[in-house]
Write an enzyme that holds these catalytic residues in place. Structure first.
Site, PDB file in Angstrom:
ATOM      1  N   LYS A 198       0.824  -1.282  -0.092  1.00  0.00           N
ATOM      2  CA  LYS A 198      -0.239   0.001  -0.204  1.00  0.00           C
ATOM      3  C   LYS A 198       0.813   1.257   0.102  1.00  0.00           C
ATOM      4  CE  LYS A 198      -3.552   2.354   2.450  1.00  0.00           C
ATOM      5  NZ  LYS A 198      -4.655   2.343   3.573  1.00  0.00           N
ATOM      6  N   LYS A 251      -2.235  -1.602  -4.063  1.00  0.00           N
ATOM      7  CA  LYS A 251      -3.174  -0.524  -3.865  1.00  0.00           C
ATOM      8  C   LYS A 251      -2.387   0.719  -3.883  1.00  0.00           C
ATOM      9  CE  LYS A 251      -6.152   2.029  -0.352  1.00  0.00           C
ATOM     10  NZ  LYS A 251      -6.432   2.242   0.879  1.00  0.00           N
TER      11      LYS A 251
HETATM   12  C1  PBG Z   1      -7.689   3.257   5.523  1.00  0.00           C
HETATM   13  C2  PBG Z   1      -7.805   3.189   4.202  1.00  0.00           C
HETATM   14  C3  PBG Z   1      -7.663   4.207   3.317  1.00  0.00           C
HETATM   15  C4  PBG Z   1      -8.161   3.545   1.775  1.00  0.00           C
HETATM   16  C5  PBG Z   1      -8.722   2.018   2.449  1.00  0.00           C
HETATM   17  N1  PBG Z   1      -8.184   2.081   3.698  1.00  0.00           N
HETATM   18  C6  PBG Z   1      -7.091   5.375   3.218  1.00  0.00           C
HETATM   19  C7  PBG Z   1      -5.808   5.950   3.563  1.00  0.00           C
HETATM   20  O1  PBG Z   1      -4.919   4.965   3.760  1.00  0.00           O
HETATM   21  O2  PBG Z   1      -5.344   7.019   3.701  1.00  0.00           O
HETATM   22  C8  PBG Z   1      -8.268   4.353   0.803  1.00  0.00           C
HETATM   23  C9  PBG Z   1      -9.459   3.738  -0.142  1.00  0.00           C
HETATM   24  C10 PBG Z   1      -9.717   4.696  -1.227  1.00  0.00           C
HETATM   25  O3  PBG Z   1      -9.171   5.740  -1.600  1.00  0.00           O
HETATM   26  O4  PBG Z   1     -10.661   4.431  -2.111  1.00  0.00           O
HETATM   27  N2  PBG Z   1      -6.335   3.345   6.050  1.00  0.00           N
END
Ligand code: PBG
Length: 331
Positions: A198, A251
């Site tokens: 991520k 992601k």
């Molecule tokens: C929580 C989380 C996030 C997303 C999914 N889980 C936000 C982040 O990490 O700031 C993002 C999902 C999206 O942008 O569609 N940590």
């Protein structure tokens, strides 16, 4: 010799027959935003076509997706109360806990419920874990104490009927911590999908508006990954696999197709990709401005993610993609 590459493109029947990439609605996951309260169904301004639902009305969104052929969901929660330790994430009457009970009561096994495990929607500072430090300059997210809270959250979701948990916090050791806690509580068969690779991405903007989870100071670069790095993505994937993850996620999706491909080539686990809020919002905005054909771009973007090697796609377009598959336009 004249090589006639066009021969295999000469009819739709033939083009469909020789497709290298196959997509099925069973591999799609739709994110759902639960909001604490009652009677709520309100469109999210940053994510046109997506809604905040209170637990008493979330069934409307679930039913609509089921009708479109989508039955896997990723649940996020927006609590009324936030505090420094994100206690509503693991509260018995927390918003995701309420939502899980409500959906399972009405839909039982018709809806497969995956829960996002993170603290950022629940902390008043908006970071994904608890903080250590006296002032903003030396404050950091404290890894190890956060693990226990994430593990409590996962067990709490499991107790309320979650079918799978998906840690998205990017703390070190969280997969192992969750696995241990779930096993210890008797949930040895609870699958775990790790947001393994991520990135610290600007593509999460619309989500943070939807979830009210933007960090109140600093950014997430000390725990989410640096977009410069691909090999480090593999390192993250390997450590989550070693800690017991069942599925590895990359992601965002579209800007990281090389990473999806690398993870696919280097693991035997299923690989998922999350086409995040910014990807969806950009497509919507460009279509609204009359610049692109939304349907075509949506189909092509989804295909690209599968072609790169993902077998599972988490996307706000899940319903529309399922319909496109049914029509035979993709899949
Ligand atoms: C929580 C989380 C996030 C997303 C999914 N889980 C936000 C982040 O990490 O700031 C993002 C999902 C999206 O942008 O569609 N940590």
């Amino acid at each position: 010799m004249l090589i006639r590459n066009r021969r295999l493109r000469s009819s739709l029947a033939l083009r469909q027959m020789i497709r290298e990439t196959r997509i099925s609605p069973e591999s799609l996951v739709l994110p759902i935003f639960l909001k604490e309260g009652q009677g709520i169904k309100s469109e999210i301004s940053s994510l046109q076509g997506q809604y905040h639902y209170s637990p008493d009305r979330v069934g409307e969104g679930i039913q609509k997706a089921l009708d479109a052929g989508v039955s896997r969901f990723l649940l996020f929660g927006i609590p009324k109360l936030k505090d420094p330790v994100g206690s509503q994430a693991y509260a018995e009457e927390g918003i995701v806990q309420q939502g899980l009970r409500s959906i399972k009561k009405d839909f039982r096994d018709k809806a497969y419920l995956i829960t996002d495990i993170c603290l950022c929607e629940y902390t008043d500072h908006g970071h994904c874990g608890v903080l250590k430090g006296e002032n903003p300059e030396n404050t950091v997210v404290d890894n190890d104490p956060t693990l226990e809270l994430l593990a409590r959250t996962a067990v709490s979701h499991a107790c309320c009927g979650a079918d799978m948990v998906a840690p998205s916090d990017m703390m070190d050791g969280r997969v192992f911590a969750l696995r241990q806690a779930l096993d210890g509580a008797g949930f040895t068969n609870m699958p775990l999908m790790a947001y393994a690779v991520k990135y610290a991405s600007a593509f999460y903007g619309p989500f943070r508006e939807a979830a009210g989870s933007a960090p109140s100071f600093g950014d997430r670069k000390t725990y989410q990954m640096d977009p410069h790095n691909r090999r480090e993505g593999l390192k993250e994937a390997f450590s989550d696999e070693a800690e017991g993850a069942d599925i590895l996620m990359v992601k965002p999706a579209l800007a990281y197709l090389d990473v999806i491909s690398a993870v696919r080539d280097n693991t035997n686990l299923p690989v998922a990709a999350y086409s995040v809020s910014g990807e969806y919002a950009m497509t919507k905005a460009a279509a609204a401005a009359g610049l692109i054909d939304e349907y075509g771009v949506m189909c092509e973007s989804a295909l690209a993610v599968y072609r790169a090697g993902a077998g599972i796609l988490l996307t706000y377009y899940a319903e529309e993609i399922a319909k496109a598959i049914r029509k035979g336009d993709i899949g």
